[in-house]
Design a protein around this motif. Structure first.
Motif, PDB file in Angstrom:
ATOM      1  N   GLU A 141     -35.725 -34.068 -80.896  1.00  0.00           N
ATOM      2  CA  GLU A 141     -34.925 -34.210 -79.689  1.00  0.00           C
ATOM      3  C   GLU A 141     -34.442 -32.846 -79.183  1.00  0.00           C
ATOM      4  O   GLU A 141     -34.325 -31.883 -79.955  1.00  0.00           O
ATOM      5  CB  GLU A 141     -33.754 -35.143 -80.016  1.00  0.00           C
ATOM      6  N   ASN A 146     -28.904 -34.288 -78.000  1.00  0.00           N
ATOM      7  CA  ASN A 146     -28.294 -34.689 -79.271  1.00  0.00           C
ATOM      8  C   ASN A 146     -26.810 -34.310 -79.318  1.00  0.00           C
ATOM      9  O   ASN A 146     -26.032 -34.970 -80.000  1.00  0.00           O
ATOM     10  CB  ASN A 146     -29.042 -34.034 -80.437  1.00  0.00           C
ATOM     11  N   ARG A 174     -33.328 -35.544 -84.470  1.00  0.00           N
ATOM     12  CA  ARG A 174     -32.084 -36.165 -84.001  1.00  0.00           C
ATOM     13  C   ARG A 174     -31.240 -36.666 -85.180  1.00  0.00           C
ATOM     14  O   ARG A 174     -31.755 -37.261 -86.116  1.00  0.00           O
ATOM     15  CB  ARG A 174     -32.372 -37.294 -83.022  1.00  0.00           C
ATOM     16  N   PRO A 179     -28.516 -39.777 -78.620  1.00  0.00           N
ATOM     17  CA  PRO A 179     -29.153 -39.145 -77.455  1.00  0.00           C
ATOM     18  C   PRO A 179     -29.832 -40.152 -76.522  1.00  0.00           C
ATOM     19  O   PRO A 179     -29.974 -39.893 -75.324  1.00  0.00           O
ATOM     20  CB  PRO A 179     -30.175 -38.180 -78.060  1.00  0.00           C
ATOM     21  N   CYS A 200     -33.434 -41.535 -87.848  1.00  0.00           N
ATOM     22  CA  CYS A 200     -32.580 -40.363 -87.677  1.00  0.00           C
ATOM     23  C   CYS A 200     -32.647 -39.521 -88.952  1.00  0.00           C
ATOM     24  O   CYS A 200     -33.051 -40.018 -90.001  1.00  0.00           O
ATOM     25  CB  CYS A 200     -31.127 -40.780 -87.463  1.00  0.00           C
TER      26      CYS A 200
END
Ligand code: PHE
Length: 356
Positions: A141, A146, A174, A179, A200
């Motif tokens: 990301e 983020n 991320r 996000p 994640c």
């Protein structure tokens, strides 16, 4: 028709029957054909039905003629039946002769959906029923999405809350699904209802409840007059539906820069039933659903007017919820290659075979 014609007709019927009978390949087909040929509605049956059209003194002869034909057709069926049966037993005998006991036996397919995926799909269905769409964002990301877009500026100490994997291209893995909140606001504007399940990553010290790779489900609802009670009601419904039991929750204040006020919704620990264990850090409660009212700065970054709209957001710990649902004590087994049972004895009624 007179008796002579009748006899010709019967001869024709028998010839047809012979052809059809010889063509059958299975006992079932033959039985079906037999019913059709000798049944009341069959060709011979309808000749019997027409018997009253003959003068009374001929009726006996007609009846005998037709019944004799019926007997012959049945004999043809019996002959074919014996042929089919002996062919079937020969085939069976051949199979037995060909059977090779040294070959490995058939293997039962053992694949199954990963527990996290199973719970994710279940949650998607629950939210779809509540009018949410399912969104996705990239695992690699932009730093801005983020952090900055979520009211976490570069210099803010809140960045230290998340142990981030920084990539050499300036992006991050991320650290949460949040996000996607920003991406969805830009994409759809208000009002909006989305969830965003996904993987994640955090640079964590690993233990029974922390992994460097885990799953969350982000949720975001923006509309007029959204408030905390909407959020808590939604949370209880969700947890109760997934766990298939009335779930106890407790609500605590919690700090996240992108919500104001921020709350932590905890559920009672399924592993120990609330008495305290390693999974719940001996508290009896599991942090399952951090949430809050979307911060005005986050709405603004998403080009939504905070004077007009409010919203709630949450970041459901999908991995933890799957652990609770299936009684998995240690998060690390979810990413491990060991496929021996990982479910707790409380669920399986047997001893634990493997625990990381
Ligand atoms: N993104 C937060 C985390 O991972 C969770 C969260 C999401 C909190 C949405 C509030 C609102 O820690």
């Amino acid at each position: 028709m007179d008796i002579e014609q009748l006899k010709k007709e019967i001869a024709r019927i028998e010839a047809d029957a012979q052809t059809e009978i010889d063509r059958t390949e299975t006992v079932d087909a033959l039985r079906g054909l037999e019913t059709r040929l000798v049944g009341k509605k069959g060709p011979l049956g309808s000749l019997i039905g027409a018997i009253k059209e003959y003068p009374p003194e001929q009726r006996g002869q007609v009846g005998q003629t037709v019944n004799a034909a019926k007997g012959r057709v049945q004999a043809l069926v019996e002959t074919r039946l014996r042929q089919l049966r002996s062919a079937a037993s020969e085939a069976e005998a051949r199979k037995v002769a060909q059977f090779d006991p040294t070959l490995p036996g058939p293997v039962e397919p053992m694949g199954a959906v990963h527990p996290v995926t199973a719970v994710q799909w279940e949650i998607e269905r629950i939210f779809e029923r509540m009018g949410f769409t399912v969104e996705q964002g990239p695992e690699m990301e932009e730093e801005y999405n983020n952090f900055e877009a979520l009211n976490i500026p570069a210099t803010h100490p809140a960045r230290d809350m998340q142990d981030t994997f920084w990539l050499t291209n300036g992006k991050v893995l991320r650290t949460h699904t949040s996000p996607v909140q920003h991406r969805a606001m830009i994409k759809f504007g208000a009002p909006l209802r989305i969830i965003a399940p996904g993987r994640c990553f955090r640079y964590e010290t690993l233990d029974a409840s922390h992994e460097n790779t885990f799953h969350q489900v982000e949720g975001l609802m923006v509309d007029k007059n959204i408030s905390i009670p909407n959020l808590i009601a939604m949370a209880k419904t969700l947890l109760t539906e997934v766990m298939k039991r009335e779930v106890e929750v407790r609500v605590r204040p919690g700090f996240f820069p992108f919500v104001e006020p921020g709350i932590e919704i905890d559920m009672n620990c399924e592993i120990c039933g609330g008495s305290g264990c390693a999974t719940c850090k001996h508290s009896g409660w599991i942090e399952i659903l951090p949430a809050g009212m979307v911060h005005p700065n986050v709405l603004r970054a998403g080009r939504i007017d905070p004077e007009e709209y409010t919203g709630f957001a949450f970041g459901l710990g999908l991995t933890r919820l799957a652990m609770m649902k299936y009684g998995i004590r240690d998060i690390r087994v979810l990413n491990a290659g060991d496929i021996r049972p990982i479910v707790s004895p409380r669920r399986l009624g047997g001893p634990i075979v493997s625990e990381a």
